[in-house]
Design a protein around this motif. Sequence first.
Motif, PDB file in Angstrom:
ATOM      1  N   SER A 329       0.834  -1.204   0.000  1.00 25.00           N
ATOM      2  CA  SER A 329       0.000   0.000   0.000  1.00 25.00           C
ATOM      3  C   SER A 329       0.867   1.252   0.000  1.00 25.00           C
ATOM      4  N   ALA A 330       0.477   2.220  -0.810  1.00 19.61           N
ATOM      5  CA  ALA A 330       1.093   3.546  -0.807  1.00 19.61           C
ATOM      6  C   ALA A 330       0.033   4.538  -0.360  1.00 19.61           C
ATOM      7  N   ILE A 331       0.347   5.345   0.630  1.00 20.54           N
ATOM      8  CA  ILE A 331      -0.614   6.269   1.228  1.00 20.54           C
ATOM      9  C   ILE A 331      -0.090   7.694   1.100  1.00 20.54           C
ATOM     10  N   THR A 332      -0.955   8.594   0.634  1.00 20.63           N
ATOM     11  CA  THR A 332      -0.629  10.016   0.585  1.00 20.63           C
ATOM     12  C   THR A 332      -1.707  10.781   1.333  1.00 20.63           C
ATOM     13  N   GLN A 333      -1.303  11.513   2.369  1.00 20.42           N
ATOM     14  CA  GLN A 333      -2.237  12.302   3.173  1.00 20.42           C
ATOM     15  C   GLN A 333      -2.009  13.781   2.852  1.00 20.42           C
ATOM     16  N   TYR A 334      -2.935  14.364   2.100  1.00 20.20           N
ATOM     17  CA  TYR A 334      -2.807  15.777   1.741  1.00 20.20           C
ATOM     18  C   TYR A 334      -3.176  16.654   2.941  1.00 20.20           C
ATOM     19  N   PRO A 335      -2.482  17.788   3.115  1.00 21.91           N
ATOM     20  CA  PRO A 335      -2.598  18.542   4.374  1.00 21.91           C
ATOM     21  C   PRO A 335      -3.975  19.108   4.665  1.00 21.91           C
ATOM     22  N   HIS A 336      -4.753  19.423   3.624  1.00 20.91           N
ATOM     23  CA  HIS A 336      -6.057  20.030   3.877  1.00 20.91           C
ATOM     24  C   HIS A 336      -7.203  19.038   3.641  1.00 20.91           C
ATOM     25  N   ASP A 337      -6.893  17.745   3.647  1.00 20.51           N
ATOM     26  CA  ASP A 337      -7.971  16.778   3.527  1.00 20.51           C
ATOM     27  C   ASP A 337      -8.774  16.744   4.819  1.00 20.51           C
ATOM     28  N   ILE A 338      -9.969  16.178   4.750  1.00 22.41           N
ATOM     29  CA  ILE A 338     -10.880  16.253   5.890  1.00 22.41           C
ATOM     30  C   ILE A 338     -10.617  15.179   6.932  1.00 22.41           C
ATOM     31  N   GLU A 339      -9.992  14.067   6.532  1.00 21.46           N
ATOM     32  CA  GLU A 339      -9.617  13.014   7.471  1.00 21.46           C
ATOM     33  C   GLU A 339      -8.154  12.653   7.266  1.00 21.46           C
ATOM     34  N   LYS A 340      -7.384  12.694   8.340  1.00 22.24           N
ATOM     35  CA  LYS A 340      -5.969  12.326   8.272  1.00 22.24           C
ATOM     36  C   LYS A 340      -5.649  11.466   9.498  1.00 22.24           C
ATOM     37  N   TYR A 341      -4.926  10.381   9.251  1.00 18.63           N
ATOM     38  CA  TYR A 341      -4.594   9.453  10.322  1.00 18.63           C
ATOM     39  C   TYR A 341      -3.080   9.273  10.390  1.00 18.63           C
ATOM     40  N   PRO A 342      -2.518   9.228  11.595  1.00 13.50           N
ATOM     41  CA  PRO A 342      -1.073   9.001  11.741  1.00 13.50           C
ATOM     42  C   PRO A 342      -0.676   7.659  11.132  1.00 13.50           C
ATOM     43  N   ARG A 343       0.546   7.596  10.649  1.00  9.87           N
ATOM     44  CA  ARG A 343       1.009   6.350  10.044  1.00  9.87           C
ATOM     45  C   ARG A 343       0.941   5.185  11.022  1.00  9.87           C
ATOM     46  N   VAL A 344       1.300   5.439  12.270  1.00 10.45           N
ATOM     47  CA  VAL A 344       1.305   4.358  13.252  1.00 10.45           C
ATOM     48  C   VAL A 344      -0.103   3.796  13.447  1.00 10.45           C
ATOM     49  N   TRP A 345      -1.122   4.623  13.262  1.00 10.54           N
ATOM     50  CA  TRP A 345      -2.494   4.147  13.305  1.00 10.54           C
ATOM     51  C   TRP A 345      -2.854   3.415  12.016  1.00 10.54           C
ATOM     52  N   ALA A 346      -2.522   4.039  10.882  1.00 12.80           N
ATOM     53  CA  ALA A 346      -2.901   3.471   9.589  1.00 12.80           C
ATOM     54  C   ALA A 346      -2.320   2.080   9.394  1.00 12.80           C
ATOM     55  N   GLN A 347      -1.093   1.872   9.893  1.00  8.22           N
ATOM     56  CA  GLN A 347      -0.457   0.578   9.638  1.00  8.22           C
ATOM     57  C   GLN A 347      -1.075  -0.555  10.458  1.00  8.22           C
ATOM     58  N   GLU A 348      -1.983  -0.214  11.371  1.00 13.92           N
ATOM     59  CA  GLU A 348      -2.745  -1.262  12.043  1.00 13.92           C
ATOM     60  C   GLU A 348      -3.742  -1.921  11.083  1.00 13.92           C
ATOM     61  N   ARG A 349      -4.130  -1.181  10.031  1.00 11.25           N
ATOM     62  CA  ARG A 349      -5.018  -1.760   9.016  1.00 11.25           C
ATOM     63  C   ARG A 349      -4.230  -2.126   7.756  1.00 11.25           C
ATOM     64  N   TYR A 350      -3.392  -1.187   7.299  1.00 10.72           N
ATOM     65  CA  TYR A 350      -2.612  -1.391   6.075  1.00 10.72           C
ATOM     66  C   TYR A 350      -1.259  -1.962   6.495  1.00 10.72           C
ATOM     67  N   ARG A 351      -1.108  -3.282   6.420  1.00 10.59           N
ATOM     68  CA  ARG A 351       0.012  -3.971   7.046  1.00 10.59           C
ATOM     69  C   ARG A 351       1.319  -3.869   6.265  1.00 10.59           C
ATOM     70  N   ARG A 352       1.244  -3.479   4.998  1.00 11.25           N
ATOM     71  CA  ARG A 352       2.470  -3.382   4.187  1.00 11.25           C
ATOM     72  C   ARG A 352       2.522  -2.012   3.507  1.00 11.25           C
ATOM     73  N   ILE A 353       2.683  -0.968   4.298  1.00 12.98           N
ATOM     74  CA  ILE A 353       2.822   0.374   3.722  1.00 12.98           C
ATOM     75  C   ILE A 353       4.239   0.514   3.178  1.00 12.98           C
ATOM     76  N   VAL A 354       4.348   0.598   1.868  1.00 11.01           N
ATOM     77  CA  VAL A 354       5.662   0.664   1.230  1.00 11.01           C
ATOM     78  C   VAL A 354       6.050   2.102   0.875  1.00 11.01           C
ATOM     79  N   ARG A 355       5.117   3.002   0.971  1.00 12.15           N
ATOM     80  CA  ARG A 355       5.417   4.417   0.704  1.00 12.15           C
ATOM     81  C   ARG A 355       4.372   5.261   1.415  1.00 12.15           C
ATOM     82  N   TRP A 356       4.857   6.289   2.134  1.00 10.15           N
ATOM     83  CA  TRP A 356       3.971   7.190   2.893  1.00 10.15           C
ATOM     84  C   TRP A 356       4.405   8.609   2.595  1.00 10.15           C
TER      85      TRP A 356
END
Length: 390
Positions: A329-356
């Motif tokens: 999984s590659a995740i991009t969190q844009y600064p003015h999006d309405i929902e943003k989650y810390p990587r440490v939280w996101a990786q509890e669901r997305y187990r193979r984050i290869v790019r953040w």
Amino acid sequence: MSHPTSDVQAFEAHATDADLADLRIRLASARLPEAETVHGAARGPRRWEQGVPLADLIDVVHYWRTEYDWRSFEERLDRIGQFRTTIDGLGIHFLHRRSSRADATPLIMTHGWPGSVAEFTDVVGELADPEDGDAPAFHVVVPSLPGFGYSDKPTTTGWGTEMIAAAWVELMGRLGYAEFVAHGGDWGGVVTTVLGGRFPAHVLGIHSTFAEAPPGLTTDGLTTAERRWTEDTRDFWQHRAAYAKQQATRPQTIGYSLVDSPVGLLAWILDKFAEWSDTGDSPFETISRDRLLDDVTLYWLTRTGASSARIYYESHNSLDPGLRVDVPSAITQYPHDIEKYPRVWAQERYRRIVRWRSPETGGHFPSLEVPQYFVKDLREGLAAVLAAHR
């Protein structure tokens, strides 16, 4: 191995002259309220705190009625290539651009609300046939969600994100794409998450601008910036998500206004483009009036104000807390999006984050706000996903 099927039929978008004339008549005869009581406030967020300012709405309505060219958008859709197929009894509309490159990877891109396939029309060509021969290329498929655009409107309940994801696997198979990568944001991000979690045999990996973490995670150990992300997301759902509550609980009620009044539809959607874009005042600082009106007019002509709202009724807060995504999984969190989650939280669901990535600019509609960065980021993210899959 899936193979192309004759169940897929070519499609052309063409509004009748009568429908376009009716739109102009309704715009000319619209009844408008008085100005907001913060009228005259300095440029900035406060000017929009009661919703779309009257002066701004009048300006866009005038442009929509006198200058906007819907036929140009229809031609752009047709140049990309439009098709329809029936899956589980529902007609699904989609754009499909095959790359000329032999090494291209199939890619399905899913929009959200209040978006549509209009979000991606300006980036499909560069993704399919990049000018840079060293850049990855993709066979690009952009479906309209059920109840959106030229897809059929469901007549029964059940078309939530899980069913949509299964339909996308069937769609890609019909096009000959047994394995593919997926991208999405907003509802498209939820569908993409479900694709990666439920269908790893078909999905090589995902790229998403939405990475919802499982519930109940602690803020202990988060950085100051990460805590701010969680606070902003909580604030959004507590104080700025009335539209979602309305559409999740009473989509039919708001649907009457959205299907009957083009000005009401415009205001409902423009409000979100203004609040969710990374701008100081108006969304038109980064998104042209034409691009926004492509989206709004598509909703209007297809009469999908109510049917599109029902995705909230079907799927609001429905993402399985236990769903895990094990594909790259590659995740991009844009600064003015309405929902943003810390990587440490996101990786509890997305187990193979290869790019953040957390870029410095951009909001909820990055393909429209920062299209060049969006294409570059999507390419690099999917390249990392594919490299990890091999």
